[in-house]
Design an enzyme around this catalytic site. Sequence first.
Site, PDB file in Angstrom:
ATOM      1  N   CYS A   1      15.390   3.223 -23.783  1.00 24.52           N
ATOM      2  CA  CYS A   1      16.471   3.212 -24.466  1.00 24.52           C
ATOM      3  C   CYS A   1      17.232   1.990 -24.420  1.00 24.52           C
ATOM      4  O   CYS A   1      18.077   1.661 -25.168  1.00 24.52           O
ATOM      5  CB  CYS A   1      17.592   4.053 -23.474  1.00 24.52           C
ATOM      6  SG  CYS A   1      18.217   3.118 -21.991  1.00 24.52           S
TER       7      CYS A   1
ATOM      8  N   CYS B   1      15.300  -1.332 -20.846  1.00 21.38           N
ATOM      9  CA  CYS B   1      14.617  -0.188 -20.716  1.00 21.38           C
ATOM     10  C   CYS B   1      13.826   0.220 -21.574  1.00 21.38           C
ATOM     11  O   CYS B   1      13.945   0.006 -22.664  1.00 21.38           O
ATOM     12  CB  CYS B   1      15.721   0.890 -20.424  1.00 21.38           C
ATOM     13  SG  CYS B   1      14.889   2.718 -20.339  1.00 21.38           S
TER      14      CYS B   1
ATOM     15  N   CYS C   1      19.296   6.178 -18.819  1.00 24.06           N
ATOM     16  CA  CYS C   1      18.313   7.279 -18.664  1.00 24.06           C
ATOM     17  C   CYS C   1      18.414   8.043 -17.131  1.00 24.06           C
ATOM     18  O   CYS C   1      17.983   9.016 -17.160  1.00 24.06           O
ATOM     19  CB  CYS C   1      16.826   6.801 -18.673  1.00 24.06           C
ATOM     20  SG  CYS C   1      16.430   5.966 -20.470  1.00 24.06           S
TER      21      CYS C   1
ATOM     22  N   PRO D   1       0.829  -1.270   0.010  1.00 26.20           N
ATOM     23  CA  PRO D   1       0.016   0.062  -0.069  1.00 26.20           C
ATOM     24  C   PRO D   1       0.844   1.274  -0.306  1.00 26.20           C
ATOM     25  O   PRO D   1       1.652   1.176   0.751  1.00 26.20           O
ATOM     26  CB  PRO D   1      -0.867  -0.085   1.313  1.00 26.20           C
ATOM     27  CG  PRO D   1      -0.341  -1.481   1.940  1.00 26.20           C
ATOM     28  CD  PRO D   1       0.667  -2.070   1.255  1.00 26.20           C
ATOM     29  N   GLU D   2       0.537   1.881  -1.122  1.00 26.93           N
ATOM     30  CA  GLU D   2       1.266   3.468  -0.960  1.00 26.93           C
ATOM     31  C   GLU D   2       0.237   4.450  -0.905  1.00 26.93           C
ATOM     32  O   GLU D   2      -1.070   4.208  -0.626  1.00 26.93           O
ATOM     33  CB  GLU D   2       2.061   3.735  -1.954  1.00 26.93           C
ATOM     34  CG  GLU D   2       3.092   2.807  -2.437  1.00 26.93           C
ATOM     35  CD  GLU D   2       4.164   2.957  -3.429  1.00 26.93           C
ATOM     36  OE1 GLU D   2       4.326   4.049  -3.684  1.00 26.93           O
ATOM     37  OE2 GLU D   2       4.727   1.815  -3.990  1.00 26.93           O
TER      38      GLU D   2
ATOM     39  N   LYS E   1       0.285   7.678   4.730  1.00 26.52           N
ATOM     40  CA  LYS E   1      -0.232   6.352   4.557  1.00 26.52           C
ATOM     41  C   LYS E   1      -0.775   5.817   5.615  1.00 26.52           C
ATOM     42  O   LYS E   1      -1.330   4.590   5.873  1.00 26.52           O
ATOM     43  CB  LYS E   1       1.180   5.316   4.443  1.00 26.52           C
ATOM     44  CG  LYS E   1       1.667   5.548   3.091  1.00 26.52           C
ATOM     45  CD  LYS E   1       2.775   4.402   2.892  1.00 26.52           C
ATOM     46  CE  LYS E   1       4.202   5.002   2.869  1.00 26.52           C
ATOM     47  NZ  LYS E   1       5.171   3.920   2.612  1.00 26.52           N
TER      48      LYS E   1
ATOM     49  N   CYS F   1      17.529   2.848 -14.499  1.00 31.22           N
ATOM     50  CA  CYS F   1      18.088   2.546 -15.813  1.00 31.22           C
ATOM     51  C   CYS F   1      19.468   3.611 -15.737  1.00 31.22           C
ATOM     52  O   CYS F   1      19.365   4.788 -15.581  1.00 31.22           O
ATOM     53  CB  CYS F   1      17.017   3.133 -16.961  1.00 31.22           C
ATOM     54  SG  CYS F   1      18.139   3.187 -18.644  1.00 31.22           S
TER      55      CYS F   1
HETATM   56 ZN   LIG Z   1      16.962   3.955 -20.194  1.00 30.48          ZN
END
Ligand SMILES: [Zn+2]
Length: 288
Positions: free
Chosen positions: A258, A255, A280, A11-12, A64, A277
Amino acid sequence: MFKDDQLSPMPEGDTIHRAAVAMHRALAGRVVTRFESVYPAVMRVTVDRPVVGRTIESVASRGKHLLITFSGGLVLRTHMRMNGSWHLYRSGVRWQRPARDMRVIVVADGVEAVGFNVPVVELLTPRELARHAQLNALGPDLLDPAFDHAEAARRMRGLEREPVGDVLLNQRVMAGIGNVFKSEILFLAGIEPFTPVAALSDADIERLIGISREQLAANVMTRIQSLNPATGRKTTRSLDPNNALWVYGRGGKACRRCGAPIQARKTGLDARLTYWCPHCQPAAGSRP
Ligand SMILES: [Zn+2]
Protein backbone atom coordinates in the site's frame (compact mmCIF):
# COMPACT_ATOMS: atom_id res chain seq x y z
CA MET A 1 27.34 -26.48 4.37
CA PHE A 2 24.96 -24.40 6.44
CA LYS A 3 26.75 -21.18 5.78
CA ASP A 4 23.42 -19.47 5.18
CA ASP A 5 22.34 -20.07 8.74
CA GLN A 6 24.93 -17.54 9.85
CA LEU A 7 23.49 -14.98 7.47
CA SER A 8 19.87 -15.32 8.50
CA PRO A 9 18.81 -13.06 11.36
CA MET A 10 18.31 -15.96 13.76
CA PRO A 11 17.46 -19.63 13.68
CA GLU A 12 13.73 -20.31 13.49
CA GLY A 13 11.87 -23.58 13.05
CA ASP A 14 12.54 -23.73 9.31
CA THR A 15 16.30 -23.38 9.81
CA ILE A 16 16.45 -26.04 12.50
CA HIS A 17 14.27 -28.40 10.50
CA ARG A 18 16.43 -27.92 7.44
CA ALA A 19 19.62 -28.50 9.45
CA ALA A 20 18.09 -31.68 10.92
CA VAL A 21 17.18 -33.02 7.47
CA ALA A 22 20.70 -32.38 6.13
CA MET A 23 22.34 -33.84 9.24
CA HIS A 24 20.12 -36.90 9.16
CA ARG A 25 21.10 -37.53 5.53
CA ALA A 26 24.79 -37.10 6.31
CA LEU A 27 24.98 -38.95 9.64
CA ALA A 28 22.23 -41.55 10.10
CA GLY A 29 23.60 -45.07 10.21
CA ARG A 30 27.18 -43.95 10.86
CA VAL A 31 29.20 -44.87 13.94
CA VAL A 32 30.54 -42.08 16.16
CA THR A 33 34.34 -41.99 16.24
CA ARG A 34 34.77 -38.77 18.21
CA PHE A 35 32.52 -36.76 20.51
CA GLU A 36 33.49 -33.64 22.45
CA SER A 37 31.88 -30.66 24.07
CA VAL A 38 33.29 -27.65 25.89
CA TYR A 39 30.48 -28.04 28.44
CA PRO A 40 31.68 -30.11 31.42
CA ALA A 41 28.15 -31.29 32.27
CA VAL A 42 27.90 -32.95 28.86
CA MET A 43 31.28 -34.67 29.17
CA ARG A 44 30.41 -35.91 32.67
CA VAL A 45 27.50 -37.88 31.19
CA THR A 46 29.87 -39.59 28.73
CA VAL A 47 31.93 -41.05 31.57
CA ASP A 48 29.17 -43.57 32.26
CA ARG A 49 27.52 -43.39 28.85
CA PRO A 50 30.14 -42.94 26.15
CA VAL A 51 28.90 -41.60 22.82
CA VAL A 52 31.87 -42.90 20.82
CA GLY A 53 31.05 -46.31 19.36
CA ARG A 54 27.30 -45.68 19.17
CA THR A 55 25.45 -45.54 15.85
CA ILE A 56 23.61 -42.33 14.97
CA GLU A 57 20.01 -43.40 14.55
CA SER A 58 18.36 -40.13 13.63
CA VAL A 59 18.59 -36.35 13.62
CA ALA A 60 15.29 -34.53 13.99
CA SER A 61 13.87 -31.16 14.99
CA ARG A 62 11.19 -30.44 17.56
CA GLY A 63 10.29 -26.78 17.32
CA LYS A 64 13.61 -25.02 17.63
CA HIS A 65 15.30 -27.95 19.42
CA LEU A 66 17.55 -30.29 17.44
CA LEU A 67 17.74 -33.89 18.67
CA ILE A 68 20.44 -36.40 17.66
CA THR A 69 19.49 -39.92 18.76
CA PHE A 70 22.26 -42.47 19.26
CA SER A 71 21.86 -46.24 19.59
CA GLY A 72 20.94 -47.25 23.11
CA GLY A 73 18.53 -44.31 23.31
CA LEU A 74 21.01 -41.59 24.28
CA VAL A 75 19.89 -38.22 22.85
CA LEU A 76 21.90 -35.05 22.28
CA ARG A 77 19.59 -32.04 22.57
CA THR A 78 20.78 -28.66 21.31
CA HIS A 79 19.04 -25.30 21.13
CA MET A 80 20.53 -22.51 18.98
CA ARG A 81 18.88 -19.48 20.65
CA MET A 82 20.07 -16.38 18.75
CA ASN A 83 23.52 -17.24 17.39
CA GLY A 84 24.10 -20.99 17.40
CA SER A 85 24.47 -23.06 14.24
CA TRP A 86 25.42 -26.58 13.15
CA HIS A 87 27.86 -27.05 10.28
CA LEU A 88 28.70 -30.26 8.43
CA TYR A 89 32.19 -30.91 7.05
CA ARG A 90 34.07 -33.82 5.55
CA SER A 91 36.95 -34.62 7.90
CA GLY A 92 40.03 -32.63 6.94
CA VAL A 93 38.09 -29.73 5.41
CA ARG A 94 38.83 -26.37 7.02
CA TRP A 95 36.02 -25.05 9.23
CA GLN A 96 34.38 -21.77 8.27
CA ARG A 97 34.30 -20.64 11.88
CA PRO A 98 37.13 -20.38 14.43
CA ALA A 99 37.71 -23.46 16.59
CA ARG A 100 37.13 -21.34 19.72
CA ASP A 101 33.44 -21.04 18.71
CA MET A 102 33.03 -24.82 18.74
CA ARG A 103 30.75 -25.98 21.57
CA VAL A 104 30.14 -29.58 20.53
CA ILE A 105 31.44 -31.90 17.82
CA VAL A 106 30.22 -35.28 16.60
CA VAL A 107 32.49 -37.10 14.15
CA ALA A 108 31.19 -40.23 12.42
CA ASP A 109 32.89 -42.10 9.58
CA GLY A 110 34.61 -39.07 8.10
CA VAL A 111 31.75 -36.59 8.58
CA GLU A 112 32.11 -33.83 11.17
CA ALA A 113 29.03 -32.14 12.63
CA VAL A 114 30.21 -29.05 14.50
CA GLY A 115 27.98 -26.94 16.73
CA PHE A 116 29.26 -23.36 16.83
CA ASN A 117 28.16 -21.00 19.61
CA VAL A 118 25.37 -23.41 20.54
CA PRO A 119 24.35 -22.24 24.02
CA VAL A 120 22.29 -25.27 25.03
CA VAL A 121 23.82 -28.76 24.77
CA GLU A 122 22.51 -31.71 26.79
CA LEU A 123 22.94 -35.48 26.69
CA LEU A 124 19.74 -37.18 27.78
CA THR A 125 18.81 -40.76 28.62
CA PRO A 126 15.48 -42.05 27.24
CA ARG A 127 13.94 -41.50 30.68
CA GLU A 128 15.23 -37.92 30.91
CA LEU A 129 13.99 -37.22 27.40
CA ALA A 130 10.50 -38.50 28.25
CA ARG A 131 10.39 -36.24 31.31
CA HIS A 132 12.00 -33.20 29.69
CA ALA A 133 9.95 -30.21 30.82
CA GLN A 134 10.83 -27.88 27.93
CA LEU A 135 10.25 -30.48 25.22
CA ASN A 136 7.02 -31.68 26.79
CA ALA A 137 5.70 -28.14 27.07
CA LEU A 138 6.12 -27.45 23.34
CA GLY A 139 2.96 -26.77 21.42
CA PRO A 140 2.19 -28.56 18.15
CA ASP A 141 5.17 -28.37 15.78
CA LEU A 142 4.29 -26.34 12.70
CA LEU A 143 6.53 -28.55 10.55
CA ASP A 144 5.11 -31.84 11.83
CA PRO A 145 2.92 -33.53 9.19
CA ALA A 146 0.64 -34.60 12.08
CA PHE A 147 0.30 -30.97 13.28
CA ASP A 148 -2.76 -30.62 15.57
CA HIS A 149 -4.61 -27.54 14.32
CA ALA A 150 -7.35 -27.64 16.97
CA GLU A 151 -4.82 -27.99 19.79
CA ALA A 152 -2.84 -24.99 18.51
CA ALA A 153 -6.06 -22.91 18.36
CA ARG A 154 -6.98 -24.03 21.88
CA ARG A 155 -3.56 -22.99 23.19
CA MET A 156 -3.86 -19.58 21.51
CA ARG A 157 -7.30 -19.05 23.07
CA GLY A 158 -5.74 -19.88 26.45
CA LEU A 159 -3.77 -16.61 26.27
CA GLU A 160 -6.67 -14.25 25.56
CA ARG A 161 -5.13 -11.14 27.08
CA GLU A 162 -1.73 -11.38 25.43
CA PRO A 163 -0.80 -9.57 22.22
CA VAL A 164 -1.03 -11.95 19.29
CA GLY A 165 2.59 -11.18 18.32
CA ASP A 166 3.85 -12.54 21.67
CA VAL A 167 1.54 -15.54 21.41
CA LEU A 168 2.95 -16.50 18.01
CA LEU A 169 6.47 -16.48 19.50
CA ASN A 170 5.39 -18.59 22.47
CA GLN A 171 6.73 -22.09 21.74
CA ARG A 172 4.17 -23.57 24.15
CA VAL A 173 1.40 -22.48 21.79
CA MET A 174 2.94 -23.57 18.48
CA ALA A 175 6.58 -24.57 17.98
CA GLY A 176 8.72 -23.06 15.24
CA ILE A 177 8.02 -19.34 14.85
CA GLY A 178 10.76 -16.80 15.55
CA ASN A 179 10.89 -13.05 15.20
CA VAL A 180 11.13 -12.81 11.40
CA PHE A 181 8.19 -15.08 10.74
CA LYS A 182 6.12 -13.45 13.48
CA SER A 183 6.10 -10.09 11.68
CA GLU A 184 5.66 -11.65 8.24
CA ILE A 185 2.80 -13.97 9.25
CA LEU A 186 0.88 -11.11 10.91
CA PHE A 187 1.30 -8.98 7.80
CA LEU A 188 0.02 -11.78 5.57
CA ALA A 189 -2.94 -12.26 7.92
CA GLY A 190 -3.65 -8.50 8.03
CA ILE A 191 -3.55 -8.48 11.84
CA GLU A 192 -1.89 -5.81 13.98
CA PRO A 193 0.79 -7.41 16.22
CA PHE A 194 -0.45 -5.84 19.49
CA THR A 195 -4.03 -7.07 19.14
CA PRO A 196 -5.00 -9.18 22.17
CA VAL A 197 -6.02 -12.71 21.24
CA ALA A 198 -9.46 -12.02 22.77
CA ALA A 199 -10.14 -9.52 19.96
CA LEU A 200 -9.52 -12.12 17.24
CA SER A 201 -12.32 -14.08 15.62
CA ASP A 202 -12.10 -17.86 15.21
CA ALA A 203 -11.58 -17.22 11.51
CA ASP A 204 -8.61 -14.94 12.31
CA ILE A 205 -7.04 -17.68 14.40
CA GLU A 206 -7.65 -20.31 11.73
CA ARG A 207 -6.06 -18.02 9.15
CA LEU A 208 -3.03 -17.28 11.35
CA ILE A 209 -2.36 -20.95 11.98
CA GLY A 210 -2.80 -21.80 8.29
CA ILE A 211 -0.42 -19.04 7.18
CA SER A 212 2.13 -20.04 9.84
CA ARG A 213 2.23 -23.62 8.58
CA GLU A 214 2.41 -22.55 4.92
CA GLN A 215 5.23 -20.10 5.49
CA LEU A 216 7.42 -22.43 7.54
CA ALA A 217 6.89 -25.33 5.14
CA ALA A 218 7.54 -23.15 2.07
CA ASN A 219 10.78 -21.87 3.60
CA VAL A 220 12.01 -25.34 4.46
CA MET A 221 11.46 -26.46 0.87
CA THR A 222 12.95 -23.46 -0.92
CA ARG A 223 16.04 -23.58 1.26
CA ILE A 224 16.57 -27.34 1.00
CA GLN A 225 16.20 -27.23 -2.76
CA SER A 226 18.01 -23.99 -3.32
CA LEU A 227 21.11 -24.16 -5.49
CA ASN A 228 22.31 -21.01 -3.82
CA PRO A 229 22.79 -21.87 -0.15
CA ALA A 230 22.91 -18.18 0.77
CA THR A 231 19.26 -17.75 -0.13
CA GLY A 232 17.48 -16.48 2.95
CA ARG A 233 13.89 -16.57 4.08
CA LYS A 234 11.21 -15.48 1.72
CA THR A 235 7.54 -14.72 2.25
CA THR A 236 6.84 -12.67 -0.87
CA ARG A 237 6.74 -14.20 -4.34
CA SER A 238 9.52 -11.97 -5.60
CA LEU A 239 12.59 -13.62 -7.13
CA ASP A 240 14.71 -10.66 -6.05
CA PRO A 241 16.36 -11.47 -2.69
CA ASN A 242 16.10 -7.78 -1.74
CA ASN A 243 12.32 -8.07 -1.93
CA ALA A 244 12.02 -11.36 -0.05
CA LEU A 245 10.17 -10.06 3.02
CA TRP A 246 7.06 -7.90 3.42
CA VAL A 247 7.83 -5.99 6.60
CA TYR A 248 10.67 -7.53 8.67
CA GLY A 249 13.70 -5.22 8.74
CA ARG A 250 11.88 -2.56 6.68
CA GLY A 251 11.09 0.07 9.33
CA GLY A 252 10.33 3.45 7.71
CA LYS A 253 10.26 2.01 4.19
CA ALA A 254 7.14 1.96 2.01
CA CYS A 255 4.81 -1.02 2.40
CA ARG A 256 5.13 -3.21 -0.69
CA ARG A 257 1.34 -3.47 -0.87
CA CYS A 258 0.00 0.00 0.00
CA GLY A 259 2.98 2.37 0.22
CA ALA A 260 2.41 3.41 3.86
CA PRO A 261 5.61 3.60 5.97
CA ILE A 262 6.34 0.34 7.83
CA GLN A 263 6.36 0.77 11.60
CA ALA A 264 8.89 -0.82 13.98
CA ARG A 265 8.69 -1.15 17.75
CA LYS A 266 10.83 -2.89 20.37
CA THR A 267 8.82 -5.40 22.36
CA GLY A 268 9.31 -8.05 25.02
CA LEU A 269 12.07 -8.59 27.54
CA ASP A 270 14.79 -9.01 24.95
CA ALA A 271 13.55 -5.92 23.07
CA ARG A 272 13.21 -7.63 19.74
CA LEU A 273 11.77 -5.53 16.94
CA THR A 274 8.26 -6.01 15.66
CA TYR A 275 7.43 -4.66 12.18
CA TRP A 276 3.99 -3.97 10.73
CA CYS A 277 2.07 -1.84 8.25
CA PRO A 278 -0.53 0.33 10.04
CA HIS A 279 -2.69 0.45 6.92
CA CYS A 280 -2.65 -3.24 5.90
CA GLN A 281 -2.80 -4.34 9.58
CA PRO A 282 -5.32 -2.02 11.25
CA ALA A 283 -5.66 -2.11 15.04
CA ALA A 284 -8.41 -4.22 16.61
CA GLY A 285 -11.76 -2.47 16.52
CA SER A 286 -10.95 -0.49 13.41
CA ARG A 287 -11.07 -3.53 11.20
CA PRO A 288 -14.18 -3.96 9.05
ZN1 LIG B 1 0.49 -1.73 3.73
